[in-house]
Design an enzyme around this catalytic site. Sequence first.
Site, mmCIF file in Angstrom:
data_model
loop_
_atom_site.group_PDB
_atom_site.id
_atom_site.type_symbol
_atom_site.label_atom_id
_atom_site.label_comp_id
_atom_site.label_asym_id
_atom_site.label_seq_id
_atom_site.Cartn_x
_atom_site.Cartn_y
_atom_site.Cartn_z
ATOM 1 C CD GLU A 99 -2.092 1.582 6.865
ATOM 2 O OE1 GLU A 99 -0.990 2.126 6.693
ATOM 3 O OE2 GLU A 99 -2.232 0.370 7.128
HETATM 4 C C1 LIG Z 1 0.915 10.298 -1.009
HETATM 5 C C2 LIG Z 1 1.112 8.841 -0.849
HETATM 6 C C3 LIG Z 1 1.786 8.351 0.257
HETATM 7 C C4 LIG Z 1 2.008 6.983 0.399
HETATM 8 N N1 LIG Z 1 2.758 6.518 1.453
HETATM 9 C C5 LIG Z 1 3.133 5.210 1.471
HETATM 10 C C6 LIG Z 1 4.084 4.732 2.428
HETATM 11 O O1 LIG Z 1 4.555 5.472 3.285
HETATM 12 N N2 LIG Z 1 4.478 3.432 2.369
HETATM 13 C C7 LIG Z 1 3.985 2.580 1.426
HETATM 14 O O2 LIG Z 1 4.392 1.428 1.420
HETATM 15 N N3 LIG Z 1 3.076 2.994 0.509
HETATM 16 C C8 LIG Z 1 2.649 4.290 0.510
HETATM 17 N N4 LIG Z 1 1.757 4.729 -0.434
HETATM 18 C C9 LIG Z 1 1.215 3.778 -1.388
HETATM 19 C C10 LIG Z 1 -0.242 3.464 -1.129
HETATM 20 O O3 LIG Z 1 -0.369 2.692 0.022
HETATM 21 C C11 LIG Z 1 -0.791 2.785 -2.401
HETATM 22 O O4 LIG Z 1 -0.912 3.783 -3.379
HETATM 23 C C12 LIG Z 1 -2.125 2.113 -2.136
HETATM 24 O O5 LIG Z 1 -1.940 0.971 -1.344
HETATM 25 C C13 LIG Z 1 -2.841 1.689 -3.415
HETATM 26 O O6 LIG Z 1 -1.994 0.984 -4.262
HETATM 27 P P1 LIG Z 1 -1.871 1.427 -5.796
HETATM 28 O O7 LIG Z 1 -1.576 2.871 -5.832
HETATM 29 O O8 LIG Z 1 -0.931 0.522 -6.477
HETATM 30 O O9 LIG Z 1 -3.323 1.243 -6.386
HETATM 31 P P2 LIG Z 1 -3.924 -0.145 -6.939
HETATM 32 O O10 LIG Z 1 -3.665 -1.235 -5.979
HETATM 33 O O11 LIG Z 1 -3.455 -0.326 -8.330
HETATM 34 O O12 LIG Z 1 -5.468 0.157 -6.937
HETATM 35 C C14 LIG Z 1 -6.165 0.835 -8.008
HETATM 36 C C15 LIG Z 1 -7.668 0.681 -7.770
HETATM 37 O O13 LIG Z 1 -8.020 -0.708 -7.853
HETATM 38 C C16 LIG Z 1 -8.686 -1.128 -6.669
HETATM 39 N N5 LIG Z 1 -8.276 -2.512 -6.378
HETATM 40 C C17 LIG Z 1 -7.031 -3.028 -6.336
HETATM 41 N N6 LIG Z 1 -7.089 -4.330 -6.012
HETATM 42 C C18 LIG Z 1 -8.376 -4.652 -5.834
HETATM 43 C C19 LIG Z 1 -9.082 -5.832 -5.472
HETATM 44 N N7 LIG Z 1 -8.435 -6.973 -5.222
HETATM 45 N N8 LIG Z 1 -10.436 -5.778 -5.393
HETATM 46 C C20 LIG Z 1 -11.087 -4.629 -5.607
HETATM 47 N N9 LIG Z 1 -10.486 -3.477 -5.939
HETATM 48 C C21 LIG Z 1 -9.144 -3.488 -6.067
HETATM 49 C C22 LIG Z 1 -8.239 -0.166 -5.591
HETATM 50 O O14 LIG Z 1 -9.174 -0.080 -4.536
HETATM 51 C C23 LIG Z 1 -8.117 1.129 -6.385
HETATM 52 O O15 LIG Z 1 -9.366 1.755 -6.473
HETATM 53 C C24 LIG Z 1 1.497 6.084 -0.567
HETATM 54 C C25 LIG Z 1 0.798 6.581 -1.666
HETATM 55 C C26 LIG Z 1 0.625 7.932 -1.825
HETATM 56 C C27 LIG Z 1 -0.077 8.440 -3.053
#
Ligand SMILES: Cc1cc2nc3c(=O)[nH]c(=O)nc-3n(C[C@H](O)[C@H](O)[C@H](O)COP(=O)(O)OP(=O)(O)OC[C@H]3O[C@@H](n4cnc5c(N)ncnc54)[C@H](O)[C@@H]3O)c2cc1C
Length: 596
Positions: free
Chosen positions: A442
Amino acid sequence: VSDYTPPLDDIRFTLDHLCDLDGLAALEPFAHADPDTVHEVLAEVARFMADVVGPLNANSDEQGLELTDDNRVITPDGFKEAYAKYVEYGYGAIAFDPEYDGGGFPQLVGVVTQEMITSACLSFSMAPLLTQGGIEMPSEHADDEQKAAYLPKMITGEWSGTMNLTESQAGSDVGALTTRAVPAGDGSYRITGTKIFISFGEHDMADNIVHLVLARTPDAPPGTKGISCFIVPKFLLDEDGDPGVRNDVTCVSIEHKMGINASPTCTLSFGDDGEGAVGYLIGEENQGMRYMFTMMNTARLAVGLQGLSLAERATQQAVEFAHERRQGTAVGAPKGEQSLIVEHPDVRRMLLTMRAQVEAMRGVMYHNAQAIDFARHHPDADERRRWQETADLFTPLSKAWGTDLGCEITSINIQVHGGMGYVEETGAAQHFRDARIAPIYEGTNGIQAMDLVGRKLPMRGGGVITDHLDTMAGTAEALTTAGGDLAGLGEMLAAGVDAGREVTTWMLENGFEDPNDALAGSVPFLRLLGIITGGWIHARAALAATAAIAEGDGDTDFLKGRLATARFYGDHILPEAQSLVRPATAGSAQLFAANL
Ligand SMILES: Cc1cc2nc3c(=O)[nH]c(=O)nc-3n(C[C@H](O)[C@H](O)[C@H](O)COP(=O)(O)OP(=O)(O)OC[C@H]3O[C@@H](n4cnc5c(N)ncnc54)[C@H](O)[C@@H]3O)c2cc1C
C-alpha cells in the site's frame, strides 16, 4: 500462544475523550449512530473477534495455504466457517452505504472493527480489507448498473474483492504496468497480462471474487496517465446476476512468505485460454489512477491499522508473559527469591514503550478516521475542507509511522520473552513476522514519506502542517499552564513541536531547490511528525483523564494508568523528536558522496 482480548476500555476512552462521537452522530447519515449504539455494536464485534477469529491466528500460520492442481486455493481449517459467520452477522457491512445494504455507520466505527479483526488474525482480515477497497472505488466511480450488480454482495462479504496493481516491473512505479485491455465491441473489454502479489486473488471463502484490475487500453498514453480500471469477476454474472461462467483469470502460483502465511498472495494470469478475461471499464478510460486516489486515504489508514493491531496484540502478550516468567531478584525482593520479570525496571520500560505507543497510535488513527467522516459528511463546506486537509496530512503518518511502530513493538515483544520469543511455540515470533509486510505494501513507507514532503507539505503553502503544529502547541501550553505533574509532558511536547517547526521551515525554504534534499530528510521528518502527533494524543488524554478523575467519571485505576503512560511518553518517546531535526535537515549531499 496467548489469546486476544479486545481492549474495549482503551477503545472506549479514545472514542469518548479523543474523538467526537456526538459530532458524528449529529451528521445526517449517522443519526442512528449515537455513542451508546456505537459502543454496543463494538462490544458485540469484540466478542466475535475474540471467540471466533482470534483462535484461528496461530494454527492458520502453521498450516498455511494449499494451491491445488486445478488452481484453487484452499484456506486453513476454520477460515471458511469463520468467514461465513462474519458475513452472516453483517460485520463487513458496518461502515458502508445503506443504499446497498450497508450498516451506515461512520468510517471511525469501521476502523475500530478493523482494528479488532486485524489483531485477532491479520491473515484472515486481509479478505475483508481488500474487499473494502473493491467497494469504495466503484461506489464513487462505477455506473449505477455496475453498482447494483456488484456492491450489495461485496458489502455483505458474500463476494470478496481484490486490488490488482502490481506487476513484476511495476511495483512502486505503478505507471510501468503493461496489462492490456482491448475493447471487445460489446461495451466490455478483454484483459491480458500477469499480476503478481495479489492478496486473496484466489480462495475458497466467497462465492465470487471481484477483481479490480488496472490495465492499459490500446491508445493509452504512457505512465500513470494511461491507466484504466476494470471490474473482472472470477465468475461472470448470469441473467439473474448470480455467478455463472468462469472468467479467464487463473491463479498460477502463491508465494511462500515470512508472514501472513494464511493470506494467499497470488500470481494471477489474465487471458491464458483465449482472447482475454472479460472486464468492464469503470468510469472513463485513462482515469484509473485518479479513481484509485479516492480510496487512497482509507486504504492506507487500513494498513496503518495493521501496525496498531499487531502492536496491541504483542503488548497484551508481553504483559501477560512478564507476569508469569520469573528470573533474577528484583531490587528490594527477598534474597534467593526469583522475581517476576515485570518487577525489573528494564522490562517495565519495554512494556511501557509498547503500551504508550499503542495508545498514541490508536488516538492518531481514530482521529484520522473521523477526519475522513467529517470531510465527507459535514454540512459546512469550510469544515469539510479543513477535515479533508487533516485526513490528507494524517494518512501518511498513520501508514508509515504506524507500521514502523508495528515492527518495533512486535520486536520488543520478542525481547520481553527472551529466548522463548525467538522460538515459534509462544507465537511472539508470528506477530513480528506478520507485522513486517505492512511497511511494504500500500505504498512503501519511503513512498509515504515522499507523499508527505511532495504533496502534503505544499498544501496551502505549508499552512496545513503549520496549523497542525499550532494546534499541538496550544495543547502543550494548556498542559504547562495546568502545571502539576503533567507540566513535564507539556514541555516535551512543546519542544517536539518546535523541532517540527524547524524542519517544516527548513523544508519549505530549502527543500525544493534540490528535491533530493527534501527527499533525503523525508523519512526522519515523517517519524518526527508521527512522534509529536502521538504526544499530542497523550497530552489530550492526560487532560481528559485528569478531568474525569476529578469528576469521578470512569474507572480511576484505568484513568491513572493513562496518566502514567502519558508521562512515560513525554520522558521516553517525545525526546526522540528533537534528535530527528538534524537528519531531516542534513540534505542529500552525504547520501551521494558515499560509495554504494
Ligand atoms: C504479501 C504481499 C501482499 C501484496 N498484496 C498486493 C495486492 O493485493 N495488490 C497489489 O497490487 N499489490 C500487492 N502487493 C505488492 C506491493 O504493493 C508491492 O510489493 C509494493 O508496492 C512495493 O513494490 P515492489 O515490491 O516492486 O518494490 P519496489 O517498488 O521495487 O521498491 C523497492 C525499494 O525501493 C524503494 N523505492 C522505489 N521507488 C522509489 C522512489 N521513487 N523513491 C524512493 N524509493 C523508492 C521502495 O521504497 C523500496 O524500499 C503485495 C505485496 C506483498 C509482499
